[in-house]
Scaffold this active site. Structure first.
Site, PDB file in Angstrom:
ATOM      1  N   ASN A 144       0.843  -1.193   0.000  1.00  0.00           N
ATOM      2  CA  ASN A 144       0.000   0.000   0.000  1.00  0.00           C
ATOM      3  C   ASN A 144       0.877   1.241   0.000  1.00  0.00           C
ATOM      4  O   ASN A 144       1.925   1.281   0.642  1.00  0.00           O
ATOM      5  CB  ASN A 144      -0.911   0.004   1.236  1.00  0.00           C
ATOM      6  CG  ASN A 144      -1.698   1.296   1.378  1.00  0.00           C
ATOM      7  OD1 ASN A 144      -1.403   2.126   2.243  1.00  0.00           O
ATOM      8  ND2 ASN A 144      -2.687   1.472   0.538  1.00  0.00           N
ATOM      9  N   GLU A 211      -0.309  -1.427  -4.750  1.00  0.00           N
ATOM     10  CA  GLU A 211      -0.193  -0.047  -5.213  1.00  0.00           C
ATOM     11  C   GLU A 211       1.175   0.285  -5.802  1.00  0.00           C
ATOM     12  O   GLU A 211       1.290   1.211  -6.614  1.00  0.00           O
ATOM     13  CB  GLU A 211      -0.560   0.917  -4.083  1.00  0.00           C
ATOM     14  CG  GLU A 211      -2.014   0.747  -3.647  1.00  0.00           C
ATOM     15  CD  GLU A 211      -2.559   1.912  -2.860  1.00  0.00           C
ATOM     16  OE1 GLU A 211      -2.246   3.073  -3.186  1.00  0.00           O
ATOM     17  OE2 GLU A 211      -3.310   1.660  -1.901  1.00  0.00           O
ATOM     18  N   ASP A 260      -4.629  21.952   8.104  1.00  0.00           N
ATOM     19  CA  ASP A 260      -4.825  20.912   7.090  1.00  0.00           C
ATOM     20  C   ASP A 260      -5.448  21.465   5.819  1.00  0.00           C
ATOM     21  O   ASP A 260      -5.594  22.669   5.640  1.00  0.00           O
ATOM     22  CB  ASP A 260      -5.674  19.786   7.684  1.00  0.00           C
ATOM     23  CG  ASP A 260      -5.266  18.405   7.175  1.00  0.00           C
ATOM     24  OD1 ASP A 260      -4.892  18.299   5.997  1.00  0.00           O
ATOM     25  OD2 ASP A 260      -5.325  17.438   7.944  1.00  0.00           O
TER      26      ASP A 260
END
Length: 452
Positions: A144, A211, A260
């Site tokens: 991943n 991935e 963020d």
């Protein structure tokens, strides 16, 4: 283009890089300069106060740069992403790579080794924002790639905020049940295709998909990987910097606040997992790649893979959908525009509902606008014009309450404490049908746009 610095050479050839020669402090000052070039230029900081390593940021400040990164035409970015997901390409392992020119396994202090910035004044400390995290499923060994914000401490520990829906969290929880840590490699200065792949949402890349192989497919050739020095993981040998370590089982520590993607501070400190660093490896002339949160680059990095996921899913339900765009004004998360070739009066509402289907890509979306195929969904003026001339509020909008939301202060402040304690954030979502109505065919001519 073989690697991160090869990509920078391409951008320089397009006059897309501005060099900052003056000394720049990685604490706050660098963020102010990055913001000044937001949506305009890639920035190369050559003289970072206290460090010999330069910093590059804003590489994805326009969609054209992402197309360049994956060898695609601008209009085919989403198709290229979806083809890579469907046609992965196996990686290969090689003996050596320039990322191992410098290997540090003792006395590791990442804040002394690397010019990790503090971007915003209320950020808790300094954060790695651009690192792609590589991990293997502890049961299947499927690999991943993902992103998570990482608070860097003065010792060899990093506090990592992993969203509970991400593959990485599932891997970690599996490892914890086995009473073992989860090994990770944090790749900084990765090939831009790998960087983009790390942002692919869970709905686009399923649990049984590797991935690293999808990243290879995006590049069009196998990634050449080298074995980690202290971990049982392989990562691209032409990376700039890699931090090796493990997420410690049964340990949680406070992390946050952090400015963020939504432009507000994710403020309450949370109990989040901890990475223990075992090695830092890098090129002898390494370049540190940084991402300033709440910028066009941040929006495109997260938004374009989500657009691909939304388009793939929604077209199954409504084949007349031609394209979907997550607008930068909505942080490429909150506002979606769906373009369709309308053949039935019900299609716009069906398209809106299909776009809002609860996946990782749709979780943040608050507003979906459906438009006809004469509207350029990448042009905010065009979309607003469609709303202004084709919408009647009493019949062309609908609201869905009690839907899941994320980093939206209006949703958080309107969710009851008891629901927040259940780790839920509730929001309302709006659908707007800004298409030409078909109910009265004799009046369709009223909507004709002026022309020459």
């Amino acid at each position: 283009m073989k690697d991160f610095r090869g990509y920078l050479e391409i951008l320089r050839g397009k006059n897309d890089i501005v060099d900052i020669e003056d000394e720049v402090d990685p604490i706050i000052e660098i963020g102010k300069i990055q913001k000044g070039y937001d949506g305009k230029k890639t920035v190369f900081f050559r003289n970072i106060k206290g460090y010999d390593i330069p910093i590059v940021s804003n590489i994805f400040h326009k969609r054209e740069n992402i197309a360049e990164a994956i060898g695609s035409e601008l209009e085919n970015i989403k198709d290229k992403i979806m083809r890579a997901v469907e046609n992965p390409l196996n990686t290969i392992i090689v003996e050596h790579g320039p990322v191992h020119e410098v290997v540090i396994t003792e006395g590791i202090n990442p804040l002394e080794l690397l010019p990790i910035p503090k971007h915003y004044k209320k950020d808790n400390v300094r954060y790695i924002t651009s690192g792609v995290i590589l991990a293997k499923d502890p049961e299947t060994e499927i690999r991943n790639l993902s992103f998570a914000r990482m608070k860097v401490n003065k010792d060899n520990r990093i506090n990592i905020m992993i969203n509970r829906e991400r593959h990485l969290m599932r891997y970690f929880l599996k490892a914890e049940k086995m009473n073992r840590p989860l090994e990770v490699a944090i790749i900084i200065g990765a090939h831009p295709s790998l960087w983009l792949e790390g942002a692919m949402p869970d709905g686009l890349v399923m649990d049984d998909m590797d991935e690293m192989n999808i990243a290879s497919a995006l590049v069009g050739e196998p990634f050449e990987l080298v074995k980690g020095k202290t971990i049982d993981l392989e990562y691209p040998g032409n990376s700039e910097i890699v931090i090796e370590g493990k997420i410690i089982n049964d340990v949680r520590e406070d992390e946050g606040p952090f400015g963020d993607y939504s432009g507000v501070y994710d403020a309450p400190p949370r109990q989040n997992p901890v990475i223990e660093i075992s090695a830092v490896v890098m090129r002898s002339d390494a370049i540190y790649h940084d991402l300033l949160p709440h910028t066009i680059e941040h929006f495109f990095l997260g938004g374009i893979p989500r657009e691909a996921d939304l388009l793939k899913r929604a077209k199954v339900a409504v084949p007349s959908i031609k394209d979907i765009h997550l607008t930068p004004g909505g942080c490429s998360r909150f506002h979606a525009v769906v373009q369709l070739k309308k053949g039935a009066e019900s299609e716009p509402n069906h398209a809106i509902v299909a776009t809002l289907f609860p996946t990782e890509s749709a979780r943040d979306i608050k507003v979906v606008v459906a438009v006809d195929d004469d509207i350029d969904i990448y042009n905010a003026f065009d979309v607003e014009w469609a709303i202004a001339t084709r919408v009647q509020w009493h019949k062309d909008i609908f609201v869905i309450n009690k839907m899941e939301g994320l980093l939206d202060p209006s949703a958080i402040s309107n969710t009851s404490t008891s629901i927040l304690e259940r780790n839920e954030i509730l929001t309302s979502k709006v659908g707007i049908d800004a298409t030409i109505p078909l109910e009265q065919p004799d009046l369709v001519g009223l909507y004709e746009r002026v022309g020459f």
